[in-house]
Design a protein around this motif. Structure first.
Motif: not given
Lengths: 342, 267
Positions: A94, A96, A99-104, A148, B15, B97, B100-101
């Protein structure tokens, strides 16, 4: 034959609280999607088109298991999305646009590495897939840069790569080209076209930008007020809604207005009468016939035939249904925005 | 299974790495977490410069409660601090988001923002606990050591359950941030003081409905070897793990109900 997407009688209602007095509020049920049915076969590329608030995103959310339908049946890759959310997630990708599914805060490459772990993609397959995307989408120059810091165009290319890493059977794109400049749009469209052609990935695309559809999707589903207005090949819809073609002729010398030949509905000319436009119905005459007829009356320098633009086709569809495209229906996201403004 | 754990480790590591990229901001955060804990401590010490007892408890007894509660709160904040983010995620669409995972949504929420500097609070709590227990001369019997070990852990789970319920409220409320934040820091306050300082209705709510008194108050009574002036049975000191289990079960139910609500199943 099993379909990639099989939707029958799909409906989704939202209760919306509306102010009716100073302190009083009343619940109003809004139908965001109403009795929608369609199927998408493997390898098909389908455009899902409609104005803001027409129910596009709500449909997408039901297809991906984020929302459950109020009624009706949904099956995607043979699974019921809201019941088998995780299983389905492995088989679809998917994107979008908004919006982002990546880690900013991480470099793009690391975001993709995390997704590799999440989708448990074998190292070799991941490499191959990534290399391919790096090459076709030109990721090389910004793969090591934190997300980012990426431009919107670069980020979208990253998002598409992220959605494709696990080799999904179905790729769902929700407004993928929104806000992109012309070059980025062209690059993304080129890549997606290739994906459909070479990998036979099934594509479902919602968009405002009708050029996306024209270049990518042979088939079009038009939705408004949560209902399907039309479903078919672009050419078929064009013939159905606004069959008229326009023949433009440039004459050698200024002359009289050309006669309305058989099949011609209107004739327009500029002030010198050297350039004239003949609207005609291709079911009653042909462009070749018309050109021959014009040439008998006056010497011709140049001719061209134009079909109605996809925008006109869509507008024609809305006009036919008596609908004026405007934002009316409320989806979850606009509901929360409305709440914020209070 | 091993593969599944590996996924979470990859997420956690990423993280942590993202934070160490901003070293200055990281050390400032660590400092501020420790400082905010310190000021609360100073407030209690100042208070006792004026009065001899708070709700019938002397300084070292109140500090024991405070230290136990801080440690539990610190542990909970370290592991569950990103529960606070749920209202924001829902409002901005990030929650979609996560949906959807192919992973547990709650797991993703918990690992979405692991902040190492939050460990500052837990560390200060443990130091404080060590000091208070040493200074007041709590006898180091096997029983007491066991109680000192399980209480902060069970307490962290109880607080975590309360947070999970409060952040789940944002599935129903448009602006859930206020609820979440007030509950988060409210629980810290409530667990930090003897139950006797609160009025009866508050006490009922915070021992029976929200089990805040089990986080620090009852175990602290056993440590300083005092019966509850309000007459709670002695085994309440050891009830933390059971209370934690029940709270978590309830919280998990509310969470699941919230997800259903979000998806709109049967509503």
């Amino acid at each position: 034959m099993t379909y990639m997407v099989d939707v029958e009688g799909l409906s989704r209602e939202f209760s919306v609280w509306a102010r009716t007095g100073r302190f009083r509020r009343s619940a109003k049920v809004v139908e965001a999607v109403a009795d929608v049915s369609f199927t998408v076969a493997r390898g098909e590329a389908v455009g899902y088109v409609g104005p803001n608030g027409s129910g596009k995103s709500t449909t997408i959310k039901m297809l991906t298991g984020i929302l459950a339908p109020s009624s009706g049946r949904v099956s995607v890759c043979g699974l019921e999305p809201s019941q088998h959310r995780k299983q389905l997630a492995r088989r679809i990708g998917i994107v979008f646009g908004q919006r982002s599914q990546l880690w900013w805060d991480l470099p793009l490459r690391e975001s993709l590495e995390i997704l590799r772990a999440i989708y448990r993609i074998p190292q070799a397959r991941f490499r191959a897939r990534l290399d391919e995307c790096v090459e076709l989408l030109d990721l090389d120059s910004f793969l090591e840069r934190p997300v980012r810091q990426l431009s919107l165009g670069q980020r979208m290319r990253g998002e598409v790569t992220a959605a494709l890493l696990h080799d999904p059977d179905l790729l769902v794109l929700d407004e993928p080209t929104i806000g992109l400049d012309l070059e980025s749009k062209a690059k993304l469209r080129g890549f997606l076209a290739e994906l459909v052609a070479r990998r036979a990935t099934t594509l479902l695309l919602t968009t405002h930008d009708l050029q996306d559809i024209e270049l990518l999707c042979p088939r079009l589903i038009v939705i408004d007020h949560g209902r399907i207005l039309a479903d078919g090949a672009l050419d078929t819809l064009r013939d159905e809604v606004s069959p008229e073609r326009i023949l433009r002729v440039d004459l050698k010398q200024p002359g009289a207005l050309l006669p309305t030949f058989h099949g011609v509905t209107t004739v327009q000319a500029d002030e010198h009468r050297t350039r004239q436009r003949l609207s005609f119905d291709p079911r009653r005459t042909t462009a070749a016939e018309l050109i021959a007829q014009v040439a008998q009356v006056a010497p011709v320098i140049d001719v061209s035939v134009t079909e109605p633009a996809i925008e006109d086709v869509i507008r024609g569809l809305y006009a036919r249904s008596g609908a004026v495209p405007a934002a009316r229906h409320i989806s979850r996201s606009s509901e929360t925005t409305a709440g914020e403004e209070e | 299974m091993a593969e599944r754990i590996a996924v979470w480790l990859v997420i956690l590591r990423s993280r942590i790495r993202s934070q160490t990229q901003y070293r200055t901001s990281f050390s400032l955060n660590l400092l501020s977490a420790g400082l905010s804990q310190g000021t609360e401590l100073v407030a209690i010490v100042c208070l006792f410069a004026q009065v001899d007892a708070l709700g019938g408890f002397d300084r070292s007894e109140v500090l024991t409660i405070y230290a136990l509660s801080s440690t539990a709160f610190g542990i909970c904040e370290f592991f569950g601090g990103s529960l606070n983010m749920l209202p924001t995620y829902i409002r901005t669409g990030t929650f979609d988001i996560l949906m959807m995972r192919p992973l547990s949504v709650l797991g993703q929420l918990l690992t979405s923002e692991v902040q190492l500097h939050r460990a500052g609070r837990a560390v200060v709590g443990v130091l404080m606990l060590g000091y208070v227990v040493g200074a007041t001369g709590v006898p180091m019997t096997g029983q007491n050591i066991l109680l000192l070990l399980i209480t902060p852990l069970a307490g962290a789970l109880v607080i975590g359950a309360v947070w999970l319920v409060s952040s789940s409220m944002s599935f129903w409320l448009i602006k859930g941030e206020e609820v979440t934040v007030s509950v988060t820091y409210g629980t810290n306050l409530l667990t930090s003081y003897p139950m006797t300082v609160f009025s009866a209705p508050v006490r009922v709510v915070f021992s029976c409905i929200v089990p805040a008194a089990f986080v620090a108050y009852y175990p602290a009574l056993a440590l300083v070897d005092r019966p509850d002036p309000l007459g709670a049975p002695e085994y309440f000191a050891w009830s933390g793990p059971v209370v934690a289990g029940v709270s978590l079960a309830v919280a998990a139910g509310v969470w699941r109900w919230g997800i259903h609500q979000y998806k709109g199943v049967g509503s």
